[in-house]
Each structure stands twice: as structure tokens, then as C-alpha cells.
Design a protein around this motif. Structure first.
Motif, PDB file in Angstrom:
ATOM      1  N   ASN A   8       0.803  -1.231   0.000  1.00 46.65           N
ATOM      2  CA  ASN A   8       0.000   0.000   0.000  1.00 46.65           C
ATOM      3  C   ASN A   8       0.831   1.274   0.000  1.00 46.65           C
ATOM      4  N   MET A   9       2.149   1.167   0.117  1.00 47.62           N
ATOM      5  CA  MET A   9       2.984   2.363   0.212  1.00 47.62           C
ATOM      6  C   MET A   9       3.072   3.064  -1.143  1.00 47.62           C
ATOM      7  N   ASP A  10       2.957   4.397  -1.122  1.00 46.29           N
ATOM      8  CA  ASP A  10       3.089   5.191  -2.337  1.00 46.29           C
ATOM      9  C   ASP A  10       4.571   5.428  -2.601  1.00 46.29           C
ATOM     10  N   THR A  11       5.086   4.889  -3.693  1.00 51.43           N
ATOM     11  CA  THR A  11       6.524   4.963  -3.971  1.00 51.43           C
ATOM     12  C   THR A  11       6.845   5.884  -5.143  1.00 51.43           C
ATOM     13  N   THR A  12       5.947   6.774  -5.507  1.00 52.29           N
ATOM     14  CA  THR A  12       6.191   7.630  -6.674  1.00 52.29           C
ATOM     15  C   THR A  12       7.389   8.554  -6.458  1.00 52.29           C
ATOM     16  N   VAL A  13       7.553   9.078  -5.249  1.00 52.27           N
ATOM     17  CA  VAL A  13       8.681   9.974  -4.971  1.00 52.27           C
ATOM     18  C   VAL A  13       9.996   9.199  -5.079  1.00 52.27           C
ATOM     19  N   GLN A  14      10.032   7.999  -4.519  1.00 48.23           N
ATOM     20  CA  GLN A  14      11.247   7.194  -4.596  1.00 48.23           C
ATOM     21  C   GLN A  14      11.568   6.825  -6.044  1.00 48.23           C
ATOM     22  N   GLU A  15      10.541   6.516  -6.834  1.00 42.84           N
ATOM     23  CA  GLU A  15      10.760   6.155  -8.232  1.00 42.84           C
ATOM     24  C   GLU A  15      11.281   7.348  -9.029  1.00 42.84           C
ATOM     25  N   GLU A  16      10.756   8.537  -8.771  1.00 44.07           N
ATOM     26  CA  GLU A  16      11.236   9.741  -9.452  1.00 44.07           C
ATOM     27  C   GLU A  16      12.680  10.047  -9.064  1.00 44.07           C
ATOM     28  N   THR A  17      13.015   9.863  -7.788  1.00 45.97           N
ATOM     29  CA  THR A  17      14.383  10.089  -7.338  1.00 45.97           C
ATOM     30  C   THR A  17      15.333   9.108  -8.007  1.00 45.97           C
ATOM     31  N   PHE A  18      14.946   7.842  -8.070  1.00 52.42           N
ATOM     32  CA  PHE A  18      15.783   6.828  -8.708  1.00 52.42           C
ATOM     33  C   PHE A  18      15.953   7.111 -10.196  1.00 52.42           C
ATOM     34  N   ASP A  19      14.873   7.498 -10.870  1.00 51.82           N
ATOM     35  CA  ASP A  19      14.965   7.841 -12.292  1.00 51.82           C
ATOM     36  C   ASP A  19      15.913   9.018 -12.521  1.00 51.82           C
ATOM     37  N   GLY A  20      15.845  10.015 -11.656  1.00 53.13           N
ATOM     38  CA  GLY A  20      16.749  11.153 -11.760  1.00 53.13           C
ATOM     39  C   GLY A  20      18.195  10.747 -11.529  1.00 53.13           C
ATOM     40  N   PHE A  21      18.418   9.855 -10.574  1.00 50.79           N
ATOM     41  CA  PHE A  21      19.769   9.376 -10.293  1.00 50.79           C
ATOM     42  C   PHE A  21      20.327   8.598 -11.480  1.00 50.79           C
TER      43      PHE A  21
END
Length: 44
Positions: A8-21
Motif C-alpha cells: 500500500n505504500m506510495d513509492t512515486t517519490v522514490q521512483e522519481e528520485t531513482f529515475d533522476g539518479f
């Protein structure tokens, strides 16, 4: 305590950070390779 529900955790911020990295690392590696090729061709 809140009940934990798996998935149920929203991981959109983590995914955007990883994509930027990944994008940053890819561009950095390309730039480093270009600089090394330039130095090899010029004789520096």
C-alpha cells in the motif's frame, strides 16, 4: 499501532528520485567518456 498492509505504500517519490539518479549517472558517464576520447585524440 497501525496495521501494516503489504503493497500500500506510495513509492512515486522514490521512483522519481531513482529515475533522476539513473539519468544523472548516465549523462555523467557519457560526458566522462567524451572527455577521455577527446584527451586521447588530442594527446593530452
Amino acid at each position: 499501532m497501525a496495521d501494516h498492509k503489504h503493497g500500500n505504500m506510495d513509492t512515486t517519490v522514490q521512483e522519481e528520485t531513482f529515475d533522476g539518479f539513473v539519468s544523472f549517472v548516465t549523462k555523467s558517464v557519457i560526458a566522462i567518456i567524451c572527455v577521455l576520447l577527446f584527451m586521447a585524440l588530442v594527446g593530452g
